[in-house]
Motif scaffolding. Sequence first.
Motif, PDB file in Angstrom:
ATOM      1  N   PRO A 196       0.823  -1.215   0.000  1.00 45.14           N
ATOM      2  CA  PRO A 196       0.000   0.000   0.000  1.00 45.14           C
ATOM      3  C   PRO A 196       0.857   1.266   0.000  1.00 45.14           C
ATOM      4  CG  PRO A 196      -0.859  -1.589   1.563  1.00 45.14           C
ATOM      5  CD  PRO A 196       0.455  -2.126   1.080  1.00 45.14           C
ATOM      6  N   ASN A 197       0.468   2.211  -0.830  1.00 45.03           N
ATOM      7  CA  ASN A 197       1.192   3.478  -0.923  1.00 45.03           C
ATOM      8  C   ASN A 197       0.964   4.323   0.323  1.00 45.03           C
ATOM      9  OD1 ASN A 197       2.293   3.111  -3.535  1.00 45.03           O
ATOM     10  ND2 ASN A 197       0.307   3.601  -4.423  1.00 45.03           N
ATOM     11  N   ARG A 198       2.005   5.079   0.689  1.00 47.01           N
ATOM     12  CA  ARG A 198       1.926   6.035   1.799  1.00 47.01           C
ATOM     13  C   ARG A 198       2.523   7.352   1.308  1.00 47.01           C
ATOM     14  NH1 ARG A 198       4.671   4.580   6.736  1.00 47.01           N
ATOM     15  NH2 ARG A 198       6.451   4.364   5.381  1.00 47.01           N
ATOM     16  N   TYR A 199       1.966   8.450   1.785  1.00 47.36           N
ATOM     17  CA  TYR A 199       2.395   9.767   1.332  1.00 47.36           C
ATOM     18  C   TYR A 199       2.505  10.719   2.521  1.00 47.36           C
ATOM     19  CZ  TYR A 199       0.350   7.882  -2.963  1.00 47.36           C
ATOM     20  OH  TYR A 199       0.016   7.082  -4.022  1.00 47.36           O
ATOM     21  N   SER A 200       3.385  11.707   2.397  1.00 45.69           N
ATOM     22  CA  SER A 200       3.358  12.836   3.316  1.00 45.69           C
ATOM     23  C   SER A 200       2.851  14.027   2.511  1.00 45.69           C
ATOM     24  CB  SER A 200       4.745  13.117   3.906  1.00 45.69           C
ATOM     25  OG  SER A 200       5.637  13.536   2.906  1.00 45.69           O
ATOM     26  N   ILE A 201       2.024  14.827   3.136  1.00 44.10           N
ATOM     27  CA  ILE A 201       1.493  16.035   2.502  1.00 44.10           C
ATOM     28  C   ILE A 201       1.996  17.190   3.353  1.00 44.10           C
ATOM     29  CG2 ILE A 201      -0.583  17.270   1.777  1.00 44.10           C
ATOM     30  CD1 ILE A 201      -1.943  14.444   1.662  1.00 44.10           C
ATOM     31  N   GLU A 202       2.777  18.078   2.725  1.00 42.83           N
ATOM     32  CA  GLU A 202       3.529  19.093   3.452  1.00 42.83           C
ATOM     33  C   GLU A 202       3.300  20.487   2.891  1.00 42.83           C
ATOM     34  OE1 GLU A 202       7.561  17.842   2.810  1.00 42.83           O
ATOM     35  OE2 GLU A 202       7.239  15.882   3.721  1.00 42.83           O
ATOM     36  N   THR A 203       3.689  21.481   3.715  1.00 44.35           N
ATOM     37  CA  THR A 203       3.749  22.861   3.231  1.00 44.35           C
ATOM     38  C   THR A 203       5.041  23.012   2.441  1.00 44.35           C
ATOM     39  OG1 THR A 203       4.957  23.692   5.146  1.00 44.35           O
ATOM     40  CG2 THR A 203       2.526  23.689   5.288  1.00 44.35           C
ATOM     41  N   THR A 204       5.200  24.126   1.758  1.00 43.02           N
ATOM     42  CA  THR A 204       6.430  24.361   1.003  1.00 43.02           C
ATOM     43  C   THR A 204       7.636  24.557   1.923  1.00 43.02           C
ATOM     44  OG1 THR A 204       5.874  26.700   0.855  1.00 43.02           O
ATOM     45  CG2 THR A 204       5.255  25.305  -1.012  1.00 43.02           C
ATOM     46  N   THR A 205       7.406  24.839   3.205  1.00 43.63           N
ATOM     47  CA  THR A 205       8.502  24.979   4.159  1.00 43.63           C
ATOM     48  C   THR A 205       8.857  23.659   4.839  1.00 43.63           C
ATOM     49  OG1 THR A 205       6.993  25.629   5.931  1.00 43.63           O
ATOM     50  CG2 THR A 205       7.954  27.407   4.603  1.00 43.63           C
ATOM     51  N   GLY A 206       8.180  22.578   4.492  1.00 46.62           N
ATOM     52  CA  GLY A 206       8.503  21.266   5.023  1.00 46.62           C
ATOM     53  C   GLY A 206       7.704  20.831   6.234  1.00 46.62           C
ATOM     54  N   ASP A 207       6.768  21.660   6.702  1.00 45.18           N
ATOM     55  CA  ASP A 207       5.902  21.240   7.807  1.00 45.18           C
ATOM     56  C   ASP A 207       4.886  20.240   7.269  1.00 45.18           C
ATOM     57  OD1 ASP A 207       7.127  22.945   9.631  1.00 45.18           O
ATOM     58  OD2 ASP A 207       5.731  24.582   9.219  1.00 45.18           O
ATOM     59  N   GLN A 208       4.761  19.114   7.948  1.00 45.60           N
ATOM     60  CA  GLN A 208       3.814  18.100   7.491  1.00 45.60           C
ATOM     61  C   GLN A 208       2.410  18.477   7.933  1.00 45.60           C
ATOM     62  OE1 GLN A 208       5.179  14.122   7.596  1.00 45.60           O
ATOM     63  NE2 GLN A 208       3.145  13.239   7.305  1.00 45.60           N
ATOM     64  N   ILE A 209       1.471  18.415   6.982  1.00 46.27           N
ATOM     65  CA  ILE A 209       0.070  18.722   7.252  1.00 46.27           C
ATOM     66  C   ILE A 209      -0.687  17.426   7.501  1.00 46.27           C
ATOM     67  CG2 ILE A 209      -2.000  19.883   6.397  1.00 46.27           C
ATOM     68  CD1 ILE A 209      -0.135  21.178   4.251  1.00 46.27           C
ATOM     69  N   TYR A 210      -0.454  16.450   6.624  1.00 48.42           N
ATOM     70  CA  TYR A 210      -1.175  15.190   6.677  1.00 48.42           C
ATOM     71  C   TYR A 210      -0.237  14.024   6.383  1.00 48.42           C
ATOM     72  CZ  TYR A 210      -5.283  18.183   5.895  1.00 48.42           C
ATOM     73  OH  TYR A 210      -6.236  19.153   5.975  1.00 48.42           O
ATOM     74  N   ARG A 241      -6.475  -1.066 -10.125  1.00 51.88           N
ATOM     75  CA  ARG A 241      -7.068  -1.483  -8.856  1.00 51.88           C
ATOM     76  C   ARG A 241      -7.848  -0.333  -8.230  1.00 51.88           C
ATOM     77  NH1 ARG A 241      -2.112   0.340  -7.873  1.00 51.88           N
ATOM     78  NH2 ARG A 241      -1.680   1.481  -5.952  1.00 51.88           N
ATOM     79  N   GLY A 242      -8.819  -0.716  -7.420  1.00 49.69           N
ATOM     80  CA  GLY A 242      -9.513   0.275  -6.623  1.00 49.69           C
ATOM     81  C   GLY A 242      -8.704   0.561  -5.368  1.00 49.69           C
ATOM     82  N   PHE A 243      -8.977   1.681  -4.736  1.00 47.67           N
ATOM     83  CA  PHE A 243      -8.270   2.002  -3.503  1.00 47.67           C
ATOM     84  C   PHE A 243      -9.062   2.986  -2.660  1.00 47.67           C
ATOM     85  CE2 PHE A 243      -6.529   4.938  -6.697  1.00 47.67           C
ATOM     86  CZ  PHE A 243      -6.827   6.153  -6.112  1.00 47.67           C
ATOM     87  N   LYS A 244      -8.668   3.077  -1.420  1.00 45.52           N
ATOM     88  CA  LYS A 244      -9.178   4.077  -0.494  1.00 45.52           C
ATOM     89  C   LYS A 244      -7.965   4.627   0.245  1.00 45.52           C
ATOM     90  CE  LYS A 244     -12.804   4.739   2.856  1.00 45.52           C
ATOM     91  NZ  LYS A 244     -13.879   4.045   3.578  1.00 45.52           N
ATOM     92  N   ILE A 245      -7.768   5.926   0.181  1.00 45.70           N
ATOM     93  CA  ILE A 245      -6.646   6.562   0.858  1.00 45.70           C
ATOM     94  C   ILE A 245      -7.200   7.396   2.000  1.00 45.70           C
ATOM     95  CG2 ILE A 245      -4.722   8.183   0.655  1.00 45.70           C
ATOM     96  CD1 ILE A 245      -4.499   7.372  -2.280  1.00 45.70           C
ATOM     97  N   LYS A 246      -6.759   7.089   3.210  1.00 47.01           N
ATOM     98  CA  LYS A 246      -7.158   7.869   4.378  1.00 47.01           C
ATOM     99  C   LYS A 246      -6.120   8.959   4.606  1.00 47.01           C
ATOM    100  CE  LYS A 246      -9.462   4.040   6.646  1.00 47.01           C
ATOM    101  NZ  LYS A 246      -9.429   3.100   7.757  1.00 47.01           N
ATOM    102  N   ILE A 247      -6.589  10.181   4.766  1.00 43.35           N
ATOM    103  CA  ILE A 247      -5.722  11.329   5.009  1.00 43.35           C
ATOM    104  C   ILE A 247      -5.861  11.695   6.481  1.00 43.35           C
ATOM    105  CG2 ILE A 247      -5.086  13.647   4.265  1.00 43.35           C
ATOM    106  CD1 ILE A 247      -5.223  11.524   1.936  1.00 43.35           C
ATOM    107  N   LEU A 248      -4.762  11.538   7.241  1.00 39.88           N
ATOM    108  CA  LEU A 248      -4.778  11.793   8.687  1.00 39.88           C
ATOM    109  C   LEU A 248      -3.928  13.016   9.014  1.00 39.88           C
ATOM    110  CD1 LEU A 248      -4.270   8.354   8.363  1.00 39.88           C
ATOM    111  CD2 LEU A 248      -5.270   8.696  10.598  1.00 39.88           C
ATOM    112  N   ASP A 249      -4.364  13.774  10.013  1.00 39.67           N
ATOM    113  CA  ASP A 249      -3.549  14.906  10.464  1.00 39.67           C
ATOM    114  C   ASP A 249      -2.593  14.438  11.562  1.00 39.67           C
ATOM    115  OD1 ASP A 249      -4.996  14.831  12.865  1.00 39.67           O
ATOM    116  OD2 ASP A 249      -6.228  16.558  12.354  1.00 39.67           O
ATOM    117  N   GLY A 250      -1.810  15.357  12.098  1.00 33.08           N
ATOM    118  CA  GLY A 250      -0.822  15.026  13.116  1.00 33.08           C
ATOM    119  C   GLY A 250      -1.417  14.589  14.435  1.00 33.08           C
ATOM    120  N   TYR A 251      -2.725  14.707  14.574  1.00 35.18           N
ATOM    121  CA  TYR A 251      -3.426  14.298  15.787  1.00 35.18           C
ATOM    122  C   TYR A 251      -4.137  12.966  15.583  1.00 35.18           C
ATOM    123  CZ  TYR A 251      -2.162  19.021  16.807  1.00 35.18           C
ATOM    124  OH  TYR A 251      -1.423  20.163  16.983  1.00 35.18           O
ATOM    125  N   ASN A 252      -3.772  12.284  14.466  1.00 36.68           N
ATOM    126  CA  ASN A 252      -4.305  10.977  14.096  1.00 36.68           C
ATOM    127  C   ASN A 252      -5.815  11.002  13.835  1.00 36.68           C
ATOM    128  OD1 ASN A 252      -3.461   8.444  13.315  1.00 36.68           O
ATOM    129  ND2 ASN A 252      -3.947   7.518  15.278  1.00 36.68           N
TER     130      ASN A 252
END
Length: 171
Positions: free
Chosen positions: A47-61, A79-90
Amino acid sequence: FAGIRWMSLPPPIDGCPPGLEFLLHLDTVVVRLKQEMVELFSSIEIPNRYSIETTTGDQIYFAAEDQNLVHAQLMGNQRGFKIKILDGYNRIAFTITRPMQYCRCGCLAYFDCCKRHGSVEGAGQTFGEMYTRQSCCSNSITITDANKTDLFLIDGPCCCTKCCNDLDFPV
């Protein structure tokens, strides 16, 4: 999530679904695929995993794909998929879902069976949808809001030589 510099939690905003407050004042986000060593040295897909960040490198999700590993091995990019986007507070901020769609008609990608469709949902509501608009020699993604009103179009490459394979869509 240890060692990650997370964007600080903004205060709740009236009319903004929980978890999306982070995006309100941003005009750019950076999405990085987390490479897994097992994938680099084998043909095994996980399963793929991603970090979603600001341009300054702070992770948002943090984004994690839920998928059936057998389907991933057999169906690849169809394939079908479902991607859950979580914040730093899970907390799950939103999910991106695409059902499995099988392209069975070669390069005649203007048939409905080859069109990809997905939705973005959170806080018990659909935020919007994305779908491909294809013809014999072009490919694009339309992003809509919850009312299915077109918001913008992302032009993609010609599909004549890459039908049913991964395509790059510059944004």
